[in-house]
Write a protein that holds these residues in place. Structure first.
Motif, mmCIF file in Angstrom:
data_model
loop_
_atom_site.group_PDB
_atom_site.id
_atom_site.type_symbol
_atom_site.label_atom_id
_atom_site.label_comp_id
_atom_site.label_asym_id
_atom_site.label_seq_id
_atom_site.Cartn_x
_atom_site.Cartn_y
_atom_site.Cartn_z
ATOM 1 N N ASP A 19 27.881 31.612 13.617
ATOM 2 C CA ASP A 19 27.269 32.909 13.937
ATOM 3 C C ASP A 19 26.065 32.739 14.865
ATOM 4 N N LEU A 20 25.192 31.781 14.547
ATOM 5 C CA LEU A 20 24.001 31.553 15.369
ATOM 6 C C LEU A 20 24.372 31.117 16.787
ATOM 7 N N LEU A 21 25.347 30.205 16.885
ATOM 8 C CA LEU A 21 25.782 29.760 18.213
ATOM 9 C C LEU A 21 26.382 30.911 19.017
ATOM 10 N N ALA A 22 27.197 31.694 18.360
ATOM 11 C CA ALA A 22 27.824 32.827 19.055
ATOM 12 C C ALA A 22 26.759 33.771 19.600
ATOM 13 N N ASN A 23 25.762 34.042 18.794
ATOM 14 C CA ASN A 23 24.676 34.928 19.244
ATOM 15 C C ASN A 23 23.882 34.298 20.375
ATOM 16 N N ARG A 24 23.526 33.019 20.206
ATOM 17 C CA ARG A 24 22.709 32.352 21.215
ATOM 18 C C ARG A 24 23.445 32.236 22.554
ATOM 19 N N LEU A 25 24.740 31.936 22.490
ATOM 20 C CA LEU A 25 25.524 31.770 23.719
ATOM 21 C C LEU A 25 26.113 33.072 24.239
ATOM 22 N N GLU A 26 25.917 34.127 23.469
ATOM 23 C CA GLU A 26 26.481 35.437 23.812
ATOM 24 C C GLU A 26 27.997 35.337 24.000
ATOM 25 N N ARG A 27 28.617 34.687 23.045
ATOM 26 C CA ARG A 27 30.069 34.518 23.009
ATOM 27 C C ARG A 27 30.571 34.990 21.659
ATOM 28 N N SER A 28 31.852 35.206 21.571
ATOM 29 C CA SER A 28 32.426 35.610 20.281
ATOM 30 C C SER A 28 32.571 34.394 19.375
ATOM 31 N N LYS A 29 32.642 34.670 18.070
ATOM 32 C CA LYS A 29 32.885 33.581 17.119
ATOM 33 C C LYS A 29 34.242 32.941 17.393
ATOM 34 N N ALA A 30 35.205 33.735 17.815
ATOM 35 C CA ALA A 30 36.533 33.196 18.127
ATOM 36 C C ALA A 30 36.445 32.205 19.287
ATOM 37 N N TRP A 31 35.635 32.514 20.293
ATOM 38 C CA TRP A 31 35.470 31.611 21.435
ATOM 39 C C TRP A 31 34.854 30.295 20.978
ATOM 40 N N ILE A 32 33.824 30.380 20.131
ATOM 41 C CA ILE A 32 33.173 29.174 19.599
ATOM 42 C C ILE A 32 34.195 28.325 18.847
#
Length: 86
Positions: A19-32
């Motif tokens: 969740d934190l990475l998705a927010n920081r990178l402005e990407r979806s959790k699916a992309w991560i």
């Protein structure tokens, strides 16, 4: 490209990191998750390839004697390091 849903239960701390990475990178959790899974599969495929190459070396007797490796490692602390011989 066709897709398929894969479900996995992960520990809460890991999910929170996603969740934190998705927010920081402005990407979806699916992309991560796709990025992480693809990287892991690439790493495992490379590890498998290297293992097969190493086993082929053993089959071809392309190995270095244990004592030669010890001698080489011990020589690293000296002024004259030795080379490894098979």
């Amino acid at each position: 490209m066709d897709t398929k849903v894969i479900t996995a239960h992960v520990p809460v701390p890991l999910a929170e990191k996603v969740d934190l990475l998705a927010n920081r990178l402005e990407r979806s959790k699916a992309w991560i998750m796709k990025q992480a899974l693809a990287a892991w599969i690439d790493q495992e495929e490379e590890r498998h390839k290297l293992t097969l190459e190493a086993l082929a070396d053993v089959d071809n007797n392309n190995v270095i004697e244990h004592q030669s490796m010890l001698d080489w490692a011990q020589s690293l602390d000296t002024d004259k390091s030795k080379s490894v011989t098979s």
